[in-house]
Design a protein around this motif. Structure first.
Motif, mmCIF file in Angstrom:
data_model
loop_
_atom_site.group_PDB
_atom_site.id
_atom_site.type_symbol
_atom_site.label_atom_id
_atom_site.label_comp_id
_atom_site.label_asym_id
_atom_site.label_seq_id
_atom_site.Cartn_x
_atom_site.Cartn_y
_atom_site.Cartn_z
ATOM 1 N N ILE A 212 0.835 -1.200 0.000
ATOM 2 C CA ILE A 212 0.000 0.000 0.000
ATOM 3 C C ILE A 212 0.872 1.253 0.000
ATOM 4 O O ILE A 212 0.585 2.218 -0.699
ATOM 5 C CB ILE A 212 -0.957 -0.009 1.207
ATOM 6 C CG1 ILE A 212 -1.946 -1.160 1.064
ATOM 7 C CG2 ILE A 212 -1.679 1.319 1.351
ATOM 8 C CD1 ILE A 212 -2.856 -1.358 2.244
ATOM 9 N N LYS A 213 1.954 1.220 0.770
ATOM 10 C CA LYS A 213 2.859 2.373 0.833
ATOM 11 C C LYS A 213 3.498 2.624 -0.531
ATOM 12 O O LYS A 213 3.588 3.761 -0.978
ATOM 13 C CB LYS A 213 3.940 2.131 1.885
ATOM 14 C CG LYS A 213 4.851 3.314 2.098
ATOM 15 C CD LYS A 213 5.835 3.055 3.214
ATOM 16 C CE LYS A 213 6.739 4.258 3.410
ATOM 17 N NZ LYS A 213 7.687 4.045 4.493
ATOM 18 N N GLU A 214 3.902 1.576 -1.211
ATOM 19 C CA GLU A 214 4.506 1.719 -2.541
ATOM 20 C C GLU A 214 3.491 2.261 -3.548
ATOM 21 O O GLU A 214 3.829 3.091 -4.390
ATOM 22 C CB GLU A 214 5.060 0.379 -3.025
ATOM 23 C CG GLU A 214 6.285 -0.080 -2.267
ATOM 24 C CD GLU A 214 6.685 -1.506 -2.625
ATOM 25 O OE1 GLU A 214 7.881 -1.809 -2.497
ATOM 26 O OE2 GLU A 214 5.819 -2.311 -3.012
ATOM 27 N N LYS A 215 2.247 1.816 -3.450
ATOM 28 C CA LYS A 215 1.194 2.332 -4.330
ATOM 29 C C LYS A 215 0.957 3.818 -4.080
ATOM 30 O O LYS A 215 0.767 4.594 -5.008
ATOM 31 C CB LYS A 215 -0.107 1.555 -4.124
ATOM 32 C CG LYS A 215 -0.078 0.164 -4.678
ATOM 33 C CD LYS A 215 -1.400 -0.535 -4.431
ATOM 34 C CE LYS A 215 -1.353 -1.965 -4.927
ATOM 35 N NZ LYS A 215 -2.607 -2.682 -4.672
ATOM 36 N N HIS A 216 0.971 4.210 -2.818
ATOM 37 C CA HIS A 216 0.772 5.619 -2.460
ATOM 38 C C HIS A 216 1.911 6.478 -3.010
ATOM 39 O O HIS A 216 1.666 7.553 -3.560
ATOM 40 C CB HIS A 216 0.673 5.760 -0.941
ATOM 41 C CG HIS A 216 0.442 7.158 -0.472
ATOM 42 N ND1 HIS A 216 -0.744 7.815 -0.684
ATOM 43 C CD2 HIS A 216 1.255 8.026 0.181
ATOM 44 C CE1 HIS A 216 -0.652 9.028 -0.181
ATOM 45 N NE2 HIS A 216 0.545 9.180 0.354
ATOM 46 N N ILE A 217 3.140 6.006 -2.871
ATOM 47 C CA ILE A 217 4.305 6.741 -3.389
ATOM 48 C C ILE A 217 4.220 6.850 -4.904
ATOM 49 O O ILE A 217 4.477 7.918 -5.478
ATOM 50 C CB ILE A 217 5.614 6.057 -2.946
ATOM 51 C CG1 ILE A 217 5.802 6.234 -1.441
ATOM 52 C CG2 ILE A 217 6.816 6.622 -3.705
ATOM 53 C CD1 ILE A 217 6.931 5.412 -0.855
ATOM 54 N N CYS A 218 3.816 5.796 -5.571
ATOM 55 C CA CYS A 218 3.678 5.796 -7.025
ATOM 56 C C CYS A 218 2.610 6.812 -7.452
ATOM 57 O O CYS A 218 2.797 7.560 -8.394
ATOM 58 C CB CYS A 218 3.320 4.402 -7.515
ATOM 59 S SG CYS A 218 3.297 4.233 -9.284
#
Length: 72
Positions: free
Chosen positions: A3-9
């Motif tokens: 989820i954190k990686e999706k948010h950063i993307c």
């Protein structure tokens, strides 16, 4: 992908599109500042305030919420 990686993307995509919007509409800031040639403020000051307004509008704009183009 976490989820954190999706948010950063997603943030990176928004930053890119924000830069594109600023580049696309910066001519408006310049042209509007030129219209105020008879005011005591310098054109640079007027453009600076205009760019801050443009950046704020781009920052607050979310096409998924508004479901319309930025220019409208």
């Amino acid at each position: 992908m976490t989820i954190k990686e999706k948010h950063i993307c997603k943030e990176k995509e928004q930053q890119l599109s924000g830069k594109e919007l600023v580049n696309k509409y910066q001519y408006l800031v310049t042209s509007i500042a030129r219209q105020f040639k008879d005011v005591p403020e310098s054109r640079e000051n007027l453009e600076e305030v205009g760019y801050l307004g443009l950046l704020n509008a781009v920052y607050l704009y979310d096409s998924k919420i508004h479901q319309m183009d930025f220019k409208t």
